[in-house]
Design a protein around this motif. Sequence first.
Motif: not given
Length: 250
Positions: A20-32, A188-203
């Motif tokens: 998770l990359e944190w900047g002044p305007d928000g946080c982006s999930v860079r990779e999972v 969550l960007g492109a990682c949204d789909a992975l988080c919806r199918r893997s609870h390991d990714a969401t955790d």
Amino acid sequence: MLALGVDLAAEAANTALAWLEWGPDGCSVREVHCGCDDEMLVDALLSADKAGIDCPFGWPVPFVEFVAAHRSGNVDVPAATRGRDWRRNLALRLTDRVVHDRTGLTPLSVSADRIGHAAMRCAALLARLARAGSPVDRSGSGVVAEVYPAASLKLWGLPHRGYKRPGDLAALGRLVDALREAAPWLDLGACDALCRRSHDATDAVIAALTARAAYRGLTAAPGPGEIEAATSEGWIALPTSPLAGLRPRA
């Protein structure tokens, strides 16, 4: 600021890692990534400003003493202690009892449950980090902190039960929806789909959010009477602010 989250399992196949990359305007999930081996984990952890690992960092001190006494044939059960109470003292760490008192949740026992297999892997990873020069403090004051996603979710008012049921992707999807609604600054960007199918990714994402809370001093640290046990057994970082408290500051 780079926060990492690790949902650690005994084997690489069920281990997930989130950046998770944190900047002044928000946080982006860079990779999972799912299926993370030790090399990937160590390399990633060495790059983090703070990382949260979902796995016990140590064993209960009384359990360690019990095993040592058993080896030498000197096990002694206190006469005034009932068997169940004595065994509970061996099975649960101080931090596990604190989590139960504050959240009503009881973490899995590292000395009496299958999570002990993951803890063995975690101990080796922490040792490798220390040898590589990354400060390791099991109480959480170093680069890595022990986290418990279910407790973080509950304290943030998000769904914390049921999303790991096999095949119940609807429950997992509802958790992701609730997370996005509660934290609109989290991309969550492109990682949204992975988080919806893997609870390991969401955790892993929740672990990284908890790491961010620890980085900002928004988790409960062990008190004076708890620090000795925490530095040996580990200490679960429990958030002390709402999820909104992690919102980046412009």
